[in-house]
Design a protein around this motif. Structure first.
Motif, PDB file in Angstrom:
ATOM      1  N   PRO A 350       0.769  -1.126  -0.027  1.00  0.00           N
ATOM      2  CA  PRO A 350      -0.083   0.077  -0.135  1.00  0.00           C
ATOM      3  C   PRO A 350       0.858   1.288   0.089  1.00  0.00           C
ATOM      4  O   PRO A 350       0.253   2.453  -0.360  1.00  0.00           O
ATOM      5  CB  PRO A 350      -0.711   0.042   1.227  1.00  0.00           C
ATOM      6  N   ASN A 351       2.121   1.043   0.239  1.00  0.00           N
ATOM      7  CA  ASN A 351       2.837   2.439   0.405  1.00  0.00           C
ATOM      8  C   ASN A 351       4.506   2.228  -0.532  1.00  0.00           C
ATOM      9  O   ASN A 351       5.485   1.981   0.188  1.00  0.00           O
ATOM     10  CB  ASN A 351       3.313   2.487   1.773  1.00  0.00           C
ATOM     11  N   PRO A 352       4.211   2.202  -1.694  1.00  0.00           N
ATOM     12  CA  PRO A 352       5.362   1.699  -2.536  1.00  0.00           C
ATOM     13  C   PRO A 352       6.474   2.793  -2.224  1.00  0.00           C
ATOM     14  O   PRO A 352       7.697   2.455  -2.356  1.00  0.00           O
ATOM     15  CB  PRO A 352       4.932   1.727  -3.992  1.00  0.00           C
ATOM     16  N   SER A 353       5.961   4.409  -2.355  1.00  0.00           N
ATOM     17  CA  SER A 353       7.157   5.430  -2.118  1.00  0.00           C
ATOM     18  C   SER A 353       7.888   5.133  -0.947  1.00  0.00           C
ATOM     19  O   SER A 353       9.130   5.296  -0.811  1.00  0.00           O
ATOM     20  CB  SER A 353       6.374   6.619  -2.231  1.00  0.00           C
ATOM     21  N   GLU A 354       7.267   4.712   0.327  1.00  0.00           N
ATOM     22  CA  GLU A 354       7.903   4.514   1.583  1.00  0.00           C
ATOM     23  C   GLU A 354       8.735   3.637   1.488  1.00  0.00           C
ATOM     24  O   GLU A 354       9.893   3.716   1.971  1.00  0.00           O
ATOM     25  CB  GLU A 354       6.705   4.620   2.495  1.00  0.00           C
TER      26      GLU A 354
END
Length: 583
Positions: A350-354
Motif C-alpha cells: 500500500p506504500n510503494p514510495s515509502e
C-alpha cells in the motif's frame, strides 16, 4: 521553413493530404451528379445603319452601329423582351424574370455582332426560346430606331444565325469539376498537414529530446509489431532493426562515462504506455548477450509487467525484501537467458514510495551491484508518482524514454524537471517506437543479414560464439557449488568456458542452478530454500580480498611448454586467392 521541411511534413502526414484530396474529389463528383443538366442554344445578331455615299459617312455609320451594340446587349437581357418572347410562345410556366436570368448577351469589341445564348433544362425549348427572343428583338429594335414622323430607322438588326438543337449539356462539366476538386483537395491537404505539424507538440526527432533533456540520445528504438506479442527479444537469432538498435544502445552505454560507467540504471518515462518495461527487459537481455551478468529489478510496485513478459514467478520479490519478510538471496530468480536474473516486484504494497525511499532499499541496490555487472531497474513513470525519482537517487542515474509521436514536449520537460528537482542524474534519453518508413536503418540491417545468411549459414552453425550459445540456452540443472577436492580434480583438465574477469572489470558469472519447481495448487507457502535457487555470491566472497590475477592456464599443475610445430607453407596460386580471403 525550407523545402526539405515541407517534404518531411508530407512524408509524415501524407494521410491528411490523401484524405482531403479524396473528399474534395468525391464532393466535386457528387455535386456534378446531383446538378440538373442545362442545355444552351445560341443565336447571332448583326447590327447596321444606313450607309452614306462618302467614306466619311460610312465610317461614322460604323461607329454608330458599334455604339448601338452595347445598348442592345442590355436590352436583350431585360425583362421587356423576355415578356414579349413568352407571349409569342404562349409559355405560362416561366416568368419574365426567370427567362431574363436564362439569357446571356455578349459582343466582341470593335464589331457589330451580338451573340445571344439561352439555357434551359430541355434542349428543344432552349432552341425555341433563343430563336423567338432573337425575332422579337429585331422587331423591338425597329420600333425603337424608327422616328416618330415615320422616317426610315437609323439602325436595323437582323438575325445572322439561328439556334440549333443542342446535343450535349453545358452544365455540369464533370471532368472540369473533378479536376478542380483534385487541385483544391491537394492544396487544402498540404495546408492542413502543415498546420497540423505546426500545432503538434509531440516529440518526433532526437534534436527535440536532446534540447529538452540537456543530455544525448543513447538509443533510437524502431517500432516492431512483433514486440506486442513477444516483448523479449531472443538476441541469439535476432537480426531485426530493433535488435540492432538495442545493441547500439549497449555500445553507447559503455561510453557514457569511460572511467566510471554506470552499472545501476533506472529505466523510466513520463507516462505509462511509452515502452519503458519492454526497453528495460531488452536492455538487460542485450547486456547479458555480451557476457555480462545482469539483474532486472521489477521496481514498479504499482503495475508490474516484467514477470509477465519473462514468464517468471511474481509471488515474492522486492516488496518482501524491503519489508524484511524475505532475504535477497531467496527471491532472486534466474531466467531462461543465461547471465540474466530477475528480482520480481512481489506483493503490491500500500506504500510503494515509502518502501523505495527507505535506507534498506539503498542497501538492496548496493548488494545487487556487488553481485552483478549491471542492475537494470524498471521504475514507474515520473509524472503520476515519485517512485522513479526516488530510485534514481539511489542508483547511478536514469535513462528517460520518450515515445515518438505520443510524448509531448511539456510532459517530457516536466519529467526531466522532476529528476532535476531531487538532483537525480539523467544519464541519457531514448526515443522509442519510431516509425521505420522513410528510414534506412531497419532495412539495411535486414538486408545485410539476409544476404549473408544464405552463404554463411553452415559456417555460422559450426562456429557459433559463446554468447550466442549462452543466450537462449536452458538453465543448467547441476548445482554450482562443488567440493574442494572435486574442484581441484576437474581443474587439471582443460575447461572450455568464458574467461575470468580481468582487474577493474565487474563481470560475474552466476552459478548454474536448478530449474524452478512448479507451484502447487495449495496456498502459497514461502520456503526460501525450495522456491528459488541461491543467487550469485558477492564478488568479495568469491575472489577474496586480494586483487584478482588472471590464470596463465586452466590447470592446477605447472603449465607445460608445448613444442612448436612448423607446418609447411602452402603454395599460393597467382591466378586465385586463398580460401580464407573474403569475396
Amino acid at each position: 521553413m525550407e523545402v526539405h521541411d515541407y517534404l518531411r511534413i508530407l512524408q509524415a502526414r501524407w494521410k491528411i493530404v490523401a484524405v482531403t484530396t479524396v473528399v474534395a474529389v468525391l464532393a466535386a463528383l457528387g455535386a456534378s451528379l446531383l446538378t440538373t443538366p442545362q442545355y444552351e442554344a445560341k443565336t447571332r445578331l448583326f447590327v447596321s445603319t444606313s450607309s452614306g455615299a462618302s467614306v466619311q459617312e460610312i465610317y461614322q455609320g460604323n461607329l454608330f452601329s458599334q455604339q448601338r451594340v452595347t445598348s442592345y446587349t442590355e436590352l436583350l437581357e431585360g425583362t421587356t423582351l423576355a415578356q414579349r418572347t413568352l407571349d409569342k410562345l404562349g409559355l405560362d410556366d416561366l416568368s419574365a424574370v426567370q427567362l431574363a436570368g436564362k439569357v446571356t448577351a455578349s459582343s466582341t469589341p470593335d464589331t457589330v455582332l451580338i451573340d445571344t445564348a439561352v439555357t434551359d433544362e430541355s434542349p428543344e425549348r432552349a432552341r425555341d426560346l433563343a430563336n423567338a427572343l432573337s425575332d422579337e428583338f429585331v422587331v423591338m429594335a425597329r420600333e425603337l430606331e424608327t422616328p416618330e414622323d415615320g422616317g426610315p430607322p437609323t439602325a436595323r438588326v437582323v438575325v445572322e444565325q439561328y439556334a440549333a438543337t443542342p446535343s450535349a449539356p453545358v452544365t455540369p462539366k464533370t471532368t472540369r469539376n473533378v479536376a478542380l476538386g483534385l487541385a483544391v483537395g491537394v492544396l487544402l491537404g498540404i495546408a492542413l498537414a502543415v498546420l497540423r505539424d505546426r500545432l503538434d507538440n509531440t516529440i518526433k526527432d532526437r534534436n527535440a529530446v536532446e534540447e529538452l533533456a540537456g543530455t544525448g540520445v543513447v538509443g533510437v528504438i524502431p517500432l516492431d509489431k512483433a514486440r506486442q506479442e513477444e516483448p523479449a527479444i531472443v538476441f541469439a537469432d535476432a537480426n531485426s532493426g530493433d535488435a540492432e538498435a538495442y545493441r547500439e544502445m549497449r555500445t553507447n552505454l559503455q561510453f557514457l562515462e569511460v572511467d566510471n560507467p554506470p552499472r545501476a540504471i533506472v529505466i523510466t518515462s513520463s507516462l505509462p504506455g511509452e515502452g519503458k518495461t519492454t526497453t528495460a527487459v531488452n536492455l538487460a537481455l542485450v547486456l547479458a548477450e555480451a557476457g555480462h551478468s545482469v539483474v532486472l529489478v521489477e521496481a514498479d510496485l504499482r503495475r508490474p509487467r516484467v514477470t509477465k513478459y519473462l514468464g517468471s514467478l511474481g509471488d515474492a520479490g522486492l516488496s518482501n525484501v524491503l519489508a524484511h519478510t524475505a532475504a535477497l538471496e531467496d527471491v532472486l530468480q534466474p531466467t531462461r537467458f543465461d547471465g540474466m536474473w530477475v528480482l520480481a516486484a512481489g506483493g503490491l504494497p500500500p506504500n510503494p514510495s515509502e518502501l523505495l525511499g527507505s535506507a534498506h532499499a539503498r542497501e538492496v541496490v548496493e548488494d545487487l551491484r556487488s553481485r552483478f555487472d549491471y542492475v537494470i531497474i524498471d521504475a514507474p513513470p515520473l509524472l503520476p508518482v515519485t517512485d522513479a525519482a526516488i530510485l534514481t537517487n539511489i542508483a547511478d542515474g536514469a535513462l528517460l524514454i520518450a515515445r515518438y509521436g505520443k510524448t509531448t514536449r511539456e510532459q517530457f520537460a516536466r519529467a526531466v524537471g522532476n529528476l532535476r528537482a531531487v538532483n537525480a542524474p539523467v544519464l541519457g534519453t531514448i526515443l522509442a517506437l519510431t516509425p521505420t518508413k522513410g528510414r534506412g536503418t531497419a532495412y539495411e540491417y535486414r538486408y545485410y543479414y539476409s544476404s549473408d545468411k544464405d552463404g554463411a549459414a553452415p559456417a555460422a552453425a559450426q562456429t557459433s560464439t559463446p554468447a550466442t550459445q549462452r543466450v537462449g540456452a536452458p538453465a543448467p540443472t547441476a548445482p554450482a557449488a562443488q567440493p574442494a577436492a572435486q574442484a581441484q580434480t576437474t581443474a587439471s583438465a582443460p575447461v572450455e568456458g568464458p574467461a575470468r574477469p580481468q582487474n577493474g572489470q565487474h563481470h560475474v558469472e552466476p552459478p548454474a542452478t536448478q530449474a524452478h519447481p512448479a507451484p502447487s495448487n495449495d496456498a502459497y507457502h514461502y520456503r526460501a530454500a525450495e522456491q528459488f535457487p541461491p543467487a550469485p555470491q558477492p564478488a568479495s566472497e568469491r575472489y577474496g580480498s586480494e586483487p584478482y590475477q588472471a590464470p596463465q592456464a586452466y590447470s592446477a599443475a605447472e603449465p607445460l611448454s608445448r613444442p612448436v610445430v612448423h607446418a609447411p607453407r602452402r603454395p599460393v596460386n597467382d591466378s586465385g586467392s586463398e580460401s580464407g580471403e573474403e569475396r
